[in-house]
Design a protein around this motif. Structure first.
Motif, PDB file in Angstrom:
ATOM      1  N   GLY A  35      28.864  43.514  51.371  1.00 10.57           N
ATOM      2  CA  GLY A  35      29.413  42.382  51.698  1.00 10.57           C
ATOM      3  C   GLY A  35      30.570  42.039  50.557  1.00 10.57           C
ATOM      4  O   GLY A  35      30.967  40.787  50.335  1.00 10.57           O
ATOM      5  N   THR A  36      31.129  42.979  49.644  1.00  6.14           N
ATOM      6  CA  THR A  36      31.682  42.736  48.729  1.00  6.14           C
ATOM      7  C   THR A  36      33.048  43.682  48.874  1.00  6.14           C
ATOM      8  O   THR A  36      33.191  44.437  49.480  1.00  6.14           O
ATOM      9  CB  THR A  36      31.258  43.132  47.373  1.00  6.14           C
ATOM     10  N   ILE A  37      34.013  43.254  48.053  1.00  3.99           N
ATOM     11  CA  ILE A  37      35.208  44.036  47.772  1.00  3.99           C
ATOM     12  C   ILE A  37      35.067  44.768  46.383  1.00  3.99           C
ATOM     13  O   ILE A  37      34.937  43.876  45.324  1.00  3.99           O
ATOM     14  CB  ILE A  37      36.735  43.184  47.966  1.00  3.99           C
ATOM     15  N   VAL A  38      35.173  46.034  46.465  1.00  7.26           N
ATOM     16  CA  VAL A  38      34.907  46.644  45.144  1.00  7.26           C
ATOM     17  C   VAL A  38      36.467  47.166  44.508  1.00  7.26           C
ATOM     18  O   VAL A  38      37.164  48.156  45.151  1.00  7.26           O
ATOM     19  CB  VAL A  38      34.130  47.887  45.233  1.00  7.26           C
TER      20      VAL A  38
ATOM     21  N   PRO B   2      36.505  54.352  34.699  1.00  2.94           N
ATOM     22  CA  PRO B   2      37.321  53.391  35.603  1.00  2.94           C
ATOM     23  C   PRO B   2      36.727  51.808  35.062  1.00  2.94           C
ATOM     24  O   PRO B   2      35.562  51.820  34.829  1.00  2.94           O
ATOM     25  CB  PRO B   2      37.063  53.516  37.126  1.00  2.94           C
ATOM     26  N   VAL B   3      37.651  50.862  35.391  1.00  7.06           N
ATOM     27  CA  VAL B   3      37.082  49.391  35.234  1.00  7.06           C
ATOM     28  C   VAL B   3      36.874  49.167  36.600  1.00  7.06           C
ATOM     29  O   VAL B   3      37.538  49.022  37.598  1.00  7.06           O
ATOM     30  CB  VAL B   3      38.192  48.709  34.796  1.00  7.06           C
ATOM     31  N   ILE B   4      35.633  48.617  36.718  1.00  9.93           N
ATOM     32  CA  ILE B   4      35.193  48.331  38.344  1.00  9.93           C
ATOM     33  C   ILE B   4      34.867  46.987  38.342  1.00  9.93           C
ATOM     34  O   ILE B   4      33.967  46.209  37.377  1.00  9.93           O
ATOM     35  CB  ILE B   4      33.835  49.276  38.502  1.00  9.93           C
ATOM     36  N   THR B   5      35.307  46.108  39.273  1.00  6.84           N
ATOM     37  CA  THR B   5      35.190  44.665  39.642  1.00  6.84           C
ATOM     38  C   THR B   5      34.509  44.370  40.931  1.00  6.84           C
ATOM     39  O   THR B   5      35.183  45.013  41.956  1.00  6.84           O
ATOM     40  CB  THR B   5      36.297  43.880  39.362  1.00  6.84           C
ATOM     41  N   GLU B   6      33.546  43.740  41.059  1.00  7.06           N
ATOM     42  CA  GLU B   6      32.953  43.639  42.542  1.00  7.06           C
ATOM     43  C   GLU B   6      32.963  41.949  42.923  1.00  7.06           C
ATOM     44  O   GLU B   6      32.926  41.229  42.185  1.00  7.06           O
ATOM     45  CB  GLU B   6      31.455  44.092  42.535  1.00  7.06           C
TER      46      GLU B   6
END
Lengths: 240, 240
Positions: free
Chosen positions: A100-103, A138-142
């Motif tokens: 249920g997220t945008i990664v 990589p830099v990952i943001t959720e």
């Protein structure tokens, strides 16, 4: 809810091939991923690099590999092939229906803007391109998928617009101005950012420019997936 | 000129995964290809088949393999894996900037409509799906890129709509009715065809349905490539 993705993309002036490659692909779980790569320099060589990176990433995503691992694999492949002499930026925005997220996966010094209602944040943690060394991370943001979320991703052509005239673009201010309008469509936001950059470059873009906008709306309509692509083809006149 | 591609796609009623897979990808020469596959039956199994076929085809197209050869290769792979027990339809529509043509590759009994101004033709030469035997040949049609050309491609869900009520859809008549409007957008044409099919199925589509419309217009605007995707995500509510 509905997720809308809009892309606007233009080539460097007088160059027939863009060094930016963008693909939107289905994920094995039914979500989608937007994959955007910008190969070093411009023209045919840059295109080959960014296409290779995007192909590698979408092939791995299709097999169920997670985004961060796909980015690392693409970096290792590029480093092995080019010995660190050629680099390529990468952004992946994935709509993950399992979580249920945008990664957001980023190997790109260019920042990413996140808008929630009137609040506009800038993701600007240091991030380095693929192919620069072994072990590029990589830099990952959720981010949770929720209405009124808008994400703006772009290649460095947008940042460099206007710089040769000493009039660099204020990307955050342009986003803010558009967002103050009544619920702008993502295509309108992408088009406005691109048009402003092209204007600052006096209609001769100094670099390839790609802008991606992802927007979540509360809209509950039909269950129809829609896609539209518009492709100017002046080039084809040469052959017909 | 500008080429516009529009897609509208819906799942079979009460099935969360579509057996149809569609991807739009860049070709090595800068054109694009639309690749649409419909795996036998519906749900997860059909999805796995149509995704495998589309991945195979887009991987080969990216390497510069010609469309017909890519279709044959996908058929051989499917036949080898499933021994002829599972079949899959395939349509490829490629905007080929080298030849100045749109190349239509078809392994699908469903016909394709070609509209030039008021003239509407139907490509209905016999065509068999991938994976049925060794040596499956695609039907290939090449059409010059010129203004006022509209191409309509679909999966068999559109053909079967309404049949269980004895009210099958007249696809040609629906296309003709929309084309009589003042220059309909390709998205409007795709949406109208899909909506008519869903209506005939009493809002419970009996099969996955995908409609693709490719339109060439005389429009000379900016040199911006644009793409937009709209994705309903009611499913995500389960997870959030």
């Amino acid at each position: 809810m509905e997720v809308q993705i809009a892309v606007a993309k233009v080539n460097k002036y007088a160059v027939s091939e863009s060094g930016d490659t963008l693909e939107v692909v289905e994920r094995p779980n039914g979500g989608v991923s937007v994959v955007l790569a910008d190969g070093q320099s411009s023209g045919r060589g840059a295109k080959a690099i960014s296409q290779m990176v995007v192909r590698k990433v979408i092939g791995l995503l299709a097999e169920g590999v997670r985004d961060g691992a796909a980015a690392r694999a693409a970096s290792d492949t590029l480093f092995t092939e080019k010995q660190g002499k050629v680099i390529c930026t990468l952004n992946i925005a994935s709509l993950d229906l399992n979580s249920g997220t945008i990664v957001l996966t980023r190997n790109n010094p260019a920042s990413v803007f996140i808008c929630r209602g009137e609040e506009i944040d800038c993701l600007e943690e240091e991030s380095i391109p693929l192919g620069t060394s072994r072990n590029v991370r990589p830099v990952i943001t959720e981010i949770a998928i929720e209405p009124s979320l808008t994400i703006v991703i772009y290649t460095d052509g947008l940042i460099h617009a206007g710089k040769r005239r000493g009039m660099p673009m204020d990307i955050g201010a342009t986003i803010r101005a558009v967002m103050e309008d009544q619920d702008p469509s993502p295509q309108m936001l992408a088009d406005t950012l691109l048009a402003e950059a092209v204007r600052l470059d006096e209609n001769r873009p100094a670099d390839d420019i790609s802008v991606v906008v992802v927007k979540v709306t509360a809209r509950d309509g039909d269950n129809v997936r829609r896609m539209s692509v518009r492709l100017p083809i002046e080039g084809v006149m040469r052959f017909s």
